[in-house]
Design a protein around this motif. Structure first.
Motif, PDB file in Angstrom:
ATOM      1  N   ASP A  20      -7.156   5.616  69.212  1.00  0.00           N
ATOM      2  CA  ASP A  20      -7.014   4.674  69.997  1.00  0.00           C
ATOM      3  C   ASP A  20      -6.682   3.241  69.429  1.00  0.00           C
TER       4      ASP A  20
ATOM      5  N   ARG B 168      -9.569  -4.000  74.409  1.00  0.00           N
ATOM      6  CA  ARG B 168      -9.252  -2.543  73.965  1.00  0.00           C
ATOM      7  C   ARG B 168      -8.154  -1.734  75.016  1.00  0.00           C
ATOM      8  N   ASN B 169      -7.428  -0.774  74.555  1.00  0.00           N
ATOM      9  CA  ASN B 169      -6.553   0.051  75.314  1.00  0.00           C
ATOM     10  C   ASN B 169      -7.290   0.291  76.876  1.00  0.00           C
TER      11      ASN B 169
ATOM     12  N   ALA C  95      -8.345   3.950  77.306  1.00  0.00           N
ATOM     13  CA  ALA C  95      -9.031   4.486  76.362  1.00  0.00           C
ATOM     14  C   ALA C  95      -9.814   5.786  76.795  1.00  0.00           C
TER      15      ALA C  95
ATOM     16  N   ASN D  47       0.451   5.038  67.217  1.00  0.00           N
ATOM     17  CA  ASN D  47      -0.935   5.365  67.730  1.00  0.00           C
ATOM     18  C   ASN D  47      -1.247   6.815  67.430  1.00  0.00           C
TER      19      ASN D  47
ATOM     20  N   ASP E 263     -11.373   9.244  69.935  1.00  0.00           N
ATOM     21  CA  ASP E 263     -11.817   8.035  70.720  1.00  0.00           C
ATOM     22  C   ASP E 263     -12.338   6.971  69.555  1.00  0.00           C
TER      23      ASP E 263
END
Length: 737
Positions: free
Chosen positions: A119, A131-132, A135, A163, A203
């Motif tokens: 991530d 944050r993405n 996720a 990534n 993660d």
């Protein structure tokens, strides 16, 4: 042979390059090599790279004789790579602390897969991070390996090269290389991800993706965006050469159409004179590679018509969205008028003496002091109907914050307005919205959210950083509605009366939510331990840090959690609970979630009731969290980790020096913290003596009957004596008050 080869192509990034290189070379995981490729950069990148290579033997610098572009610069580094895994890092991005260690651990755990996807967070030029948003795709991938076919959602993530890490053996076996061009990531990422037989997800936020103020190279207006067509031709050619991938043609066909239309829809990508040509070339490729079973719905269906028709439909869609926006705006205005009319209408009704409205933490759910009062009211005053205002009932129910038998309403709905207009009792631990008008005969009970250490209310006027985005005058106008302020000690009473100079009455009831801590059931905390697989004989160390006002976003890593858990040793379990405000931000993605998955610690941030977490623990480690005042009721050891006390108090302001009047030992470094537990000092006589003084001062009115006292006094009108303990206050606050 190193574990990782990090390849960093560099071109005109001298302002960001040192930060990027430092983020790699200062990682806690050292088994790496860094190949930096100077793509004939006209600025000082080459000299910076040579400087780093001179002082760190892990750095190899390649100076290209001419500028070849990002993809071929990466290719230039590949023949020099000797690591097990390849990591392509853009030279203006940075790795997060301990990222490589987390990646290495996950690779070892999963048996060296072909690709690992991790991530990232967007790091904005103004200091914010996000944050993405996808996720959850990584979390849903599970712990084992998979293929793209088994978990196709993995392809929904940003299809870029940086990534992921790639097995060098896998890359060399398949001959993957970057083509020249603007969109060189596309013909690398799709073939790699579709060919990989073993993919694993991590993660954890391992990279900060820098968002420049002027945008990245793909944000510029140029005909170079036509390169997307050639890159997708390469993707289709690769699939054609590999029959086992033919089932992916419909997906790639649709993805290509969506990608190209996305470029076309951006106002700053293509010169207006080139948009028609771009559409035609996209449509030609779309028809040329169209599978028989391809779906032609959604926006990609526009590629079946002419560019003129595309423009008409796009303009119609834009006009429709604008009309909908105006309609929603008018609806909102009308709804506001209706709400005001209804409020005036309801205001003419007499308050219902048997109706109470509850809310906690800005309508989050049934928790805290209001929840404790509500439970007790159901027993002692069953005739009083309790209704909760809950912002998101589904989310609250899923989180365990809305029992099935609790009546609730949504904020700002007609039903909510009617209930609030007729209620006599209002119980909240924060302020009600400004639209609520206090009516004669109504009783507003402010429970607060614990004993204050940091500045509150009007005391924040001289702390501009701490009150950023907070309208103090408006907050005080809302506090003018309070009738009663519940306090657990004299310190809180003095603080609330000074911080909120309003016309309320302080009520020495104790904190209702602490009743369960004062008089816990025999099996207190057992369900939490069982749910998280914590052995009965383990010493549970609860670490509960608070947020920081001097950091944008509020998160600051003050303790190395993996190291702390290891230092505690066998027979201990570290439980971490972040401040609720940080629960949905990037804080957990920076390692906490991954450490929980690996069993290094337990992440209790999502536990709905903090009282249960406290009851399950044997000792609390905190910094400046108000949780320590509640925890003291358990009469269990508390350690204050105050490594940034001076910074914290300067930015936020505090009512007393917690390092001088702590409820236990104080540590200022990780070494001191680890020693307290290694030596057993965390529970020695000195710790107990400090805790006893702290309890006498801050647990004065907590006797296990706070909720009952509130219900009998304020809801039933009975006369109930105050707690018998003698109030104690620190001389510093008494003098200032």
């Amino acid at each position: 042979m190193p574990r990782f080869t990090v390849i960093v192509p560099c071109f005109k990034v001298q302002g960001f390059l040192r930060e990027c290189l430092d983020s790699v070379l200062e990682q806690s995981f050292h088994d790496i090599e860094l190949i930096a490729v100077d793509d004939r950069s006209p600025d000082g990148c080459g000299a910076i790279l040579d400087e780093y290579a001179e002082r760190d033997p892990r750095v190899t610098v390649l100076h290209l004789p001419e500028n070849v572009g990002l993809g071929r610069a990466r290719n230039a580094g590949l023949p020099h790579a000797t690591g097990d895994y390849l990591f392509f890092l853009d030279s203006d991005d940075t790795l997060t602390p301990d990222a490589l260690q987390a990646v290495a651990d996950r690779l070892d755990e999963s048996g060296d897969p072909d690709v690992l996807v991790f991530d990232y967070a967007r790091a904005y030029w103004w200091g914010g991070t996000r944050r993405n948003v996808l996720a959850h795709v990584l979390a849903e991938a599970g712990e084992g390996t998979f293929t793209a076919a088994e978990h196709p959602q993995i392809l929904d993530l940003l299809m870029v090269v940086w990534n992921k890490v790639y097995s060098r053996e896998f890359v060399e076996l398949n001959g993957f290389r970057f083509p020249p061009g603007y969109y060189e990531d596309t013909p690398w990422t799709f073939p790699v991800m579709l060919s990989a037989r073993r993919i694993v997800a991590l993660d954890r936020i391992c990279l900060n993706y820098r968002q420049r103020r002027q945008g990245n190279i793909l944000s510029t207006t140029s005909r170079k965006h036509f390169d997307i067509h050639e890159q997708y031709e390469r993707v289709f050619a690769f699939v054609d050469e590999h029959p086992q991938l033919w089932t992916w043609r419909p997906y790639l066909h649709r993805k290509m159409g969506e990608h190209c239309l996305d470029i076309l829809s951006k106002p700053d990508r293509l010169p207006p004179s080139d948009k028609g040509e771009f559409f035609r070339r996209t449509a030609e490729m779309f028809h040329r590679h169209r599978p028989e079973d391809a779906q032609m719905d959604g926006e990609v269906a526009l590629l079946t018509g002419s560019y003129a028709m595309y423009q008409v439909k796009r303009q119609a869609a834009r006009a429709g969205r604008e009309a909908e926006r105006r309609t929603q705006q008018m609806r909102g205005t009308a709804a506001g008028r209706v709400r005001r009319c209804r409020s005036r209408l309801y205001a003419r009704r007499r308050p219902d003496p048997d109706l109470a409205v509850y809310s906690a933490c800005s309508h989050r759910g049934v928790l805290g002091d209001p929840a404790a009062i509500h439970r007790t009211a159901r027993e002692l005053a069953p005739h009083i109907r309790g209704v909760w205002v809950v912002r998101d009932p589904e989310e609250a129910a899923e989180a365990g914050l809305l029992p099935d038998d609790v009546e609730h309403v949504l904020p700002d709905t007609p039903r909510c307005l009617e209930v609030m207009a007729r209620a006599t009792y209002f119980v909240n631990n924060v302020n009600w919205p400004g639209m609520l008008t206090k009516r004669p005969g109504s009783v507003h009970i402010q429970t607060h959210q614990g004993t204050p250490l940091k500045y509150k209310g009007a005391d924040l006027v001289d702390k501009p950083g701490a009150r950023y985005g907070l309208d103090v005058p408006q907050m005080l106008r809302r506090a003018d509605r309070w009738d009663y302020s519940l306090v657990a000690n004299l310190h809180s009473e003095l603080v609330w009366e000074r911080a909120y100079p309003c016309h309320f009455t302080s009520l020495r009831t104790g904190s209702p939510r602490n009743d369960v801590l004062v008089d816990p059931p025999e099996d207190a905390g057992a369900s939490f331990r069982l749910r998280h697989g914590i052995p009965e004989d383990h010493t549970v160390v609860l670490y509960a840090p608070t947020r920081r006002d001097y950091r944008r976003g509020g998160h600051a890593d003050r303790v190395d959690l993996a190291r702390f858990a290891a230092d505690l040793g066998a027979g201990h379990t570290l439980v971490v609970r972040l401040h609720p405000i940080l629960a949905t931000g990037p804080a957990r993605g920076l390692g906490l979630t991954e450490l929980d998955r690996r069993g290094v610690l337990v992440d209790a941030t999502d536990e709905p009731h903090v009282e249960e977490v406290m009851l399950a623990s044997d000792v609390l480690v905190t910094d400046y969290s108000a949780l320590m005042f509640d925890y003291a009721n358990l009469d269990r050891p508390i350690v204050v980790h105050a490594d940034d006390w001076a910074t914290y108090t300067a930015s936020r302001g505090t009512y007393f020096d917690i390092t001088a009047e702590a409820p236990g030992h104080v540590s200022c470094t990780h070494r001191e913290l680890a020693w307290l537990f290694a030596s057993g000092s965390w529970r020695d006589e000195e710790s107990a003596a400090r805790r006893a003084v702290f309890r006498r001062r801050f647990c004065t009115f907590d006797d296990g009957r706070a909720a009952e006292r509130v219900v009998r006094t304020l809801l039933l009108g009975e006369t109930v004596p105050e707690p018998t303990a003698e109030p104690v206050a620190g001389p510093d606050l008494v003098a200032s008050a």
